[in-house]
Design a protein around this motif. Structure first.
Motif, mmCIF file in Angstrom:
data_model
loop_
_atom_site.group_PDB
_atom_site.id
_atom_site.type_symbol
_atom_site.label_atom_id
_atom_site.label_comp_id
_atom_site.label_asym_id
_atom_site.label_seq_id
_atom_site.Cartn_x
_atom_site.Cartn_y
_atom_site.Cartn_z
ATOM 1 N N GLU A 195 1.058 -1.095 -0.210
ATOM 2 C CA GLU A 195 -0.513 -0.235 0.044
ATOM 3 C C GLU A 195 0.473 1.329 -0.046
ATOM 4 N N PRO A 196 0.283 2.276 -0.747
ATOM 5 C CA PRO A 196 1.733 3.223 -0.400
ATOM 6 C C PRO A 196 2.024 3.673 0.800
ATOM 7 N N SER A 197 1.291 4.044 1.825
ATOM 8 C CA SER A 197 0.830 4.047 2.837
ATOM 9 C C SER A 197 1.863 3.381 4.240
ATOM 10 N N GLU A 198 1.935 1.799 3.490
ATOM 11 C CA GLU A 198 2.971 0.762 3.424
ATOM 12 C C GLU A 198 4.039 0.268 2.945
ATOM 13 N N GLN A 199 4.167 0.675 1.896
ATOM 14 C CA GLN A 199 4.908 0.016 0.517
ATOM 15 C C GLN A 199 6.204 -0.449 1.396
ATOM 16 N N VAL A 200 6.626 -1.810 0.067
ATOM 17 C CA VAL A 200 7.290 -2.485 0.305
ATOM 18 C C VAL A 200 9.209 -2.450 -0.410
ATOM 19 N N ASP A 201 8.785 -1.656 -1.145
ATOM 20 C CA ASP A 201 8.675 -1.706 -2.670
ATOM 21 C C ASP A 201 8.965 -0.348 -3.532
ATOM 22 N N LEU A 202 9.844 0.795 -4.410
ATOM 23 C CA LEU A 202 9.045 1.094 -5.768
ATOM 24 C C LEU A 202 9.675 1.872 -6.292
ATOM 25 N N GLN A 203 10.149 0.844 -7.611
ATOM 26 C CA GLN A 203 11.176 1.603 -8.386
ATOM 27 C C GLN A 203 10.894 1.292 -9.457
ATOM 28 N N PRO A 204 11.025 2.070 -10.593
ATOM 29 C CA PRO A 204 11.127 2.485 -12.620
ATOM 30 C C PRO A 204 10.264 0.939 -12.887
ATOM 31 N N CYS A 205 9.797 0.886 -14.106
ATOM 32 C CA CYS A 205 9.453 -0.657 -14.470
ATOM 33 C C CYS A 205 8.635 -0.598 -15.612
ATOM 34 N N GLY A 206 9.510 -0.834 -16.917
ATOM 35 C CA GLY A 206 7.960 -1.629 -17.760
ATOM 36 C C GLY A 206 7.352 -2.510 -18.061
#
Length: 239
Positions: A195-206
């Motif tokens: 979830e945005p409030s508890e994200q475990v990862d966020l990275q650019p990817c296509g």
């Protein structure tokens, strides 16, 4: 802009389209791209086209010169659908879905091993990431347990977009040293796990991903190989 159906809905298995180009190498370009083109360590999709009672096996897809459309490469020399023909695209869904599971699993691996990524490859039964890792990990079992714990949490996998300028201001989002996010459109796609409030990862990817981590299934850690003085290759397998 060619509609990228594989990005709009990674679970779409077939779709109509029209032939808009035939490449000199003998590939077909359609006005709507269901087949993911090879890139970012993910193989191009395979499947088949149907038109007027004819079926043409597609071995893979690669990016067209415009960097957006998919060029569909036939599995063997055969007559292509003519320009303007209306066709139906069919994916080899089992293969695509396996790539989705593995791709999302590799994002989780980059969470469990929080080191710069120097390379990677996705397959139908597993994949690997190369890390800037001078020494091998001390506890393989702990890595495998942490991966499967993230799978078992059944976290949502979603996407969002930021501008290229915002990405430049947040360089830590880019984990890969060898593969740079696609640019030129003014915005960059991010894949979020959790979830945005508890994200475990966020990275650019296509690439294409499953909707939730629980869909990956059990994971098994494979070989950890020395690939140079500073690099280790970590293999991950679908159990």
């Amino acid at each position: 802009m060619t509609p990228l159906l594989y990005r709009e809905d990674a679970y779409l298995r077939e779709a109509p389209a029209r032939v808009v180009a035939i490449t000199p190498e003998g590939g077909a370009v359609l006005d709507r791209s269901l087949f993911y083109p090879k890139g970012g360590g993910q193989p191009g999709d395979s499947g088949w086209l149907e038109w007027d009672g004819t079926r043409l096996a597609i071995a893979t897809a690669v990016k067209a010169e415009d960097g957006q459309s998919s060029v569909l490469v036939p599995a063997e020399p055969a007559a292509l659908p003519p320009m303007g023909a209306h066709v139906v695209q069919h994916l080899d869904w089992e293969r695509r879905h396996a790539h989705m599971r593995v791709h999302t699993a590799l994002h989780l691996l980059s969470v469990v091993i929080p080191l710069p990524v120097t390379g990677g490859q996705i397959g139908a039964t597993g994949g690997r990431l190369d890390f800037l890792m001078p020494e091998p990990p001390e506890d393989r079992a702990a890595i495998e347990d942490a991966l499967n714990a993230l799978v078992d949490r059944d976290l949502p996998v979603t996407e969002c977009w930021i501008t290229e300028a915002d990405l430049d201001a947040q360089p830590d989002l880019v984990k890969t040293l060898s593969v740079k996010p696609p640019r030129g459109a003014g915005k960059v796609r991010l894949v979020r796990i959790g979830e945005p409030s508890e994200q475990v990862d966020l990275q650019p990817c296509g690439g294409t991903h499953v909707a939730r981590t629980g869909e990956i299934g059990a994971l098994r850690l494979g070989k950890i190989e020395n690939k140079g003085k500073q690099n280790r290759r970590v293999t991950l397998l679908l159990a």
